[in-house]
Scaffold this motif. Structure first.
Motif, PDB file in Angstrom:
ATOM      1  N   ALA A 382       0.853  -1.197   0.000  1.00 56.47           N
ATOM      2  CA  ALA A 382       0.000   0.000   0.000  1.00 56.47           C
ATOM      3  C   ALA A 382       0.889   1.246   0.000  1.00 56.47           C
ATOM      4  O   ALA A 382       1.904   1.289   0.700  1.00 56.47           O
ATOM      5  N   ASN A 383       0.505   2.230  -0.777  1.00 54.69           N
ATOM      6  CA  ASN A 383       1.245   3.494  -0.827  1.00 54.69           C
ATOM      7  C   ASN A 383       0.759   4.373   0.322  1.00 54.69           C
ATOM      8  O   ASN A 383      -0.408   4.784   0.343  1.00 54.69           O
ATOM      9  N   PRO A 384       1.613   4.674   1.318  1.00 57.89           N
ATOM     10  CA  PRO A 384       1.146   5.419   2.499  1.00 57.89           C
ATOM     11  C   PRO A 384       0.737   6.860   2.199  1.00 57.89           C
ATOM     12  O   PRO A 384      -0.043   7.444   2.937  1.00 57.89           O
ATOM     13  N   SER A 385       1.273   7.437   1.132  1.00 56.03           N
ATOM     14  CA  SER A 385       0.952   8.836   0.848  1.00 56.03           C
ATOM     15  C   SER A 385      -0.295   8.983   0.004  1.00 56.03           C
ATOM     16  O   SER A 385      -1.099   9.892   0.223  1.00 56.03           O
ATOM     17  N   SER A 386      -0.488   8.084  -0.988  1.00 54.79           N
ATOM     18  CA  SER A 386      -1.640   8.230  -1.878  1.00 54.79           C
ATOM     19  C   SER A 386      -2.784   7.282  -1.550  1.00 54.79           C
ATOM     20  O   SER A 386      -3.935   7.550  -1.881  1.00 54.79           O
ATOM     21  N   GLY A 387      -2.470   6.143  -0.935  1.00 50.29           N
ATOM     22  CA  GLY A 387      -3.523   5.166  -0.649  1.00 50.29           C
ATOM     23  C   GLY A 387      -3.685   4.127  -1.738  1.00 50.29           C
ATOM     24  O   GLY A 387      -4.587   3.271  -1.666  1.00 50.29           O
ATOM     25  N   ALA A 388      -2.834   4.169  -2.778  1.00 51.06           N
ATOM     26  CA  ALA A 388      -2.905   3.155  -3.837  1.00 51.06           C
ATOM     27  C   ALA A 388      -2.567   1.771  -3.245  1.00 51.06           C
ATOM     28  O   ALA A 388      -1.777   1.673  -2.300  1.00 51.06           O
ATOM     29  N   TYR A 389      -3.151   0.721  -3.876  1.00 54.17           N
ATOM     30  CA  TYR A 389      -3.025  -0.604  -3.248  1.00 54.17           C
ATOM     31  C   TYR A 389      -2.847  -1.670  -4.304  1.00 54.17           C
ATOM     32  O   TYR A 389      -3.372  -1.595  -5.412  1.00 54.17           O
ATOM     33  N   PRO A 392      -1.503  -3.651  -9.179  1.00 49.93           N
ATOM     34  CA  PRO A 392      -1.611  -2.564 -10.155  1.00 49.93           C
ATOM     35  C   PRO A 392      -1.632  -1.182  -9.506  1.00 49.93           C
ATOM     36  O   PRO A 392      -1.758  -0.181 -10.194  1.00 49.93           O
ATOM     37  N   GLN A 393      -1.558  -1.150  -8.149  1.00 56.78           N
ATOM     38  CA  GLN A 393      -1.619   0.118  -7.412  1.00 56.78           C
ATOM     39  C   GLN A 393      -2.874   0.924  -7.776  1.00 56.78           C
ATOM     40  O   GLN A 393      -2.831   2.077  -8.210  1.00 56.78           O
ATOM     41  N   SER A 394      -4.026   0.249  -7.569  1.00 51.41           N
ATOM     42  CA  SER A 394      -5.318   0.880  -7.799  1.00 51.41           C
ATOM     43  C   SER A 394      -5.516   2.018  -6.795  1.00 51.41           C
ATOM     44  O   SER A 394      -5.196   1.885  -5.616  1.00 51.41           O
ATOM     45  N   LEU A 395      -6.064   3.128  -7.292  1.00 55.64           N
ATOM     46  CA  LEU A 395      -6.287   4.301  -6.436  1.00 55.64           C
ATOM     47  C   LEU A 395      -7.731   4.780  -6.600  1.00 55.64           C
ATOM     48  O   LEU A 395      -8.109   5.254  -7.680  1.00 55.64           O
ATOM     49  N   PRO A 396      -8.569   4.585  -5.557  1.00 50.01           N
ATOM     50  CA  PRO A 396      -8.271   3.834  -4.328  1.00 50.01           C
ATOM     51  C   PRO A 396      -8.323   2.334  -4.569  1.00 50.01           C
ATOM     52  O   PRO A 396      -8.815   1.879  -5.621  1.00 50.01           O
ATOM     53  N   GLY A 397      -7.872   1.617  -3.568  1.00 43.90           N
ATOM     54  CA  GLY A 397      -7.782   0.167  -3.742  1.00 43.90           C
ATOM     55  C   GLY A 397      -9.127  -0.505  -3.938  1.00 43.90           C
ATOM     56  O   GLY A 397      -9.223  -1.528  -4.657  1.00 43.90           O
ATOM     57  N   ASN A 398     -10.187   0.007  -3.335  1.00 45.34           N
ATOM     58  CA  ASN A 398     -11.478  -0.675  -3.418  1.00 45.34           C
ATOM     59  C   ASN A 398     -12.091  -0.637  -4.802  1.00 45.34           C
ATOM     60  O   ASN A 398     -13.148  -1.221  -5.045  1.00 45.34           O
ATOM     61  N   ASN A 440       5.310   9.363 -15.104  1.00 45.90           N
ATOM     62  CA  ASN A 440       5.544   8.758 -13.786  1.00 45.90           C
ATOM     63  C   ASN A 440       4.257   8.288 -13.126  1.00 45.90           C
ATOM     64  O   ASN A 440       4.194   8.120 -11.925  1.00 45.90           O
ATOM     65  N   TRP A 441       3.230   8.092 -13.901  1.00 42.29           N
ATOM     66  CA  TRP A 441       1.985   7.491 -13.426  1.00 42.29           C
ATOM     67  C   TRP A 441       1.219   6.957 -14.653  1.00 42.29           C
ATOM     68  O   TRP A 441       1.544   7.318 -15.790  1.00 42.29           O
ATOM     69  N   TYR A 442       0.256   6.094 -14.389  1.00 41.03           N
ATOM     70  CA  TYR A 442      -0.511   5.586 -15.537  1.00 41.03           C
ATOM     71  C   TYR A 442      -1.967   5.441 -15.159  1.00 41.03           C
ATOM     72  O   TYR A 442      -2.333   5.566 -13.978  1.00 41.03           O
TER      73      TYR A 442
END
Length: 442
Positions: A382-389, A392-398, A440-442
């Motif tokens: 989990a990314n502590p600053s953005s909340g991505a999880y 695939p680092q979904s933002l937000p994870g849910n 630097n993001w997708y």
């Protein structure tokens, strides 16, 4: 026959007697020379010579300084020469220089003075034979409706070359205040009497009081309104420096190494420049009368921003393989993690699921690079600053719940959601990877 006694003329004083004696001796010598050279001329004009050489008393007025003098001079020119009064063509002499001098005459000399004036707003210089500023204004009134004498500054003095108003009071106007003082002196003394100090930049003029707005309402009760006013204008000259921003330009260049559907990439950040402008602002009694630019220079050059716009065409995505169908059962999507069981590491599961979509070879390489960069293929990161999880680092994870309720723990569910996201937004993993490299993001 005896000659008439000389005591028929008024008897001069002792000092005058000395002067008379010297004059008579001189004239006798000149008469002798004249007799030798032309005796007939002397004989013929003897009576005229006697009259011209008669002692007489006259009043001599030189620029208002009056005195009574005795003289044997025959004309005005001789009188002035004897009294040491030198005159020029600019001076006024009455009677004229060549006129005969008679006893009881008033001889008036007014020395010509060059002064600076403003007539109806035009600055010029002129010669006057006035005794004071009041008389000069009267003489110049015929030249225009708005006449003022302009003072000059010299050796910390304010000079006009004339008295202001001999024998009368004058108004001194300064800073919204009107003082009334004696005008029987030069301008510098009049200003001192009003306790007014003048800077080198200030303007000092002398004009008719009525032309400067001085009236009974501006003076204390019972004060007579003067005919002449001295006006002091406070002049301030200030240099003001301002720095103005210069906008930078933007230049876009083409690159066949970048996909055309990507946003332009900033190759060099633009930076504004600056220009320093110096203006000279002049105010008179607090009101701005001049504002001119005296200097302008670029103190920092702007930096042009450079953008890179891709021209490379993106390849068409490879077609999805037809899902396998089981006999006697409905078709199932190969991407449905709830109906397909996967084993192995998260990377191995991802490779098989990508292959099921036809993403092999370079497409698999792009996908592997992308999710290695995002999560290193960890389904619990989990990314502590953005909340991505997740992988695939979904933002937000849910968001990944759309692929399955076990999105927090099942890597296959996360991979399924991630592959659907890439296909819907970028078409292929290489499309997503290219965007990630650029932004630097997708």
């Amino acid at each position: 026959m005896t000659s008439a006694p000389e005591n028929h003329e008024p008897r001069p004083s002792t000092a005058e007697t000395r002067a008379v004696t010297r004059t008579r001796r001189t004239r006798r010598r000149r008469a002798i020379v004249a007799t030798v050279a032309g005796g007939a001329l002397v004989l013929g004009g003897g009576s005229a010579v006697a009259v011209s050489q008669a002692y007489k008393t006259v009043t001599l007025d030189v620029d208002g300084e009056t005195r009574t003098v005795g003289s044997f001079a025959g004309d005005v020119d001789g009188l002035l020469a004897a009294e040491g009064v030198a005159v020029t063509d600019r001076d006024l002499v009455t009677p004229a220089l060549g006129d005969p001098l008679t006893g009881g005459s008033d001889v008036v000399v007014r020395t010509g003075k060059e002064i600076d004036v403003e007539i109806d707003g035009e600055a010029t210089s002129t010669w006057v034979t006035a005794l004071d500023a009041h008389e000069a204004l009267d003489l110049l009134a015929q030249r225009g409706s708005d006449v003022a004498l302009v003072a000059s500054r010299s050796d910390d003095r304010t000079e006009l070359g004339l008295q202001v108003h001999d024998g009368d009071q004058v108004a001194v106007v300064h800073g919204g205040t009107v003082d009334v003082v004696d005008g029987s002196d030069d301008l510098d003394t009049v200003l001192a009497a009003a306790e007014v100090e003048v800077d080198d930049d200030d303007n000092v003029t002398v004009a008719r009081a009525s032309d400067t707005g001085v009236d009974a309402d501006s003076l204390p009760d019972g004060t007579d309104v003067p005919q002449v006013a001295v006006v002091v204008e406070r002049v301030e000259v200030e240099q003001v420096t301002k720095v103005k921003e210069i906008e930078h330009e933007t230049r876009t260049k083409k690159s066949d190494q970048r996909y055309e559907d990507l946003d332009p990439k900033v190759q060099r950040e633009g930076r504004p420049g600056s220009r320093t402008v110096v203006r000279e602002i002049t105010t008179v009694d607090g009101e701005e009368v001049s504002n001119k630019k005296i200097a302008s220079m670029v103190t920092a050059e702007p930096v042009t921003e450079v953008l890179v716009q891709g021209t490379k065409e993106r390849p068409e995505p490879e077609p999805e393989p037809e899902p396998e169908t089981a006999s006697g059962s409905s078709s199932e999507s190969s991407a449905d993690s709830s109906s397909t069981s996967y084993s192995g590491s998260n990377r191995e599961i991802g490779q098989r699921m990508a292959a099921d979509r036809g993403w092999t070879g370079s497409q698999w390489t792009c996908l592997e690079n992308l999710w290695t960069k995002e999560s290193n293929w960890s389904h619990t990161v989990a990314n502590p600053s953005s909340g991505a999880y997740g992988i695939p680092q979904s933002l937000p994870g849910n968001k990944m719940a759309a692929a399955g309720a076990d999105w927090q723990t099942n890597p296959a569910t996360q991979i399924t959601w991630g592959l659907d996201y890439i296909a819907g937004r970028y078409g292929t993993p290489c499309g997503a990877w290219g965007h990630s490299q650029a932004n630097n993001w997708y």
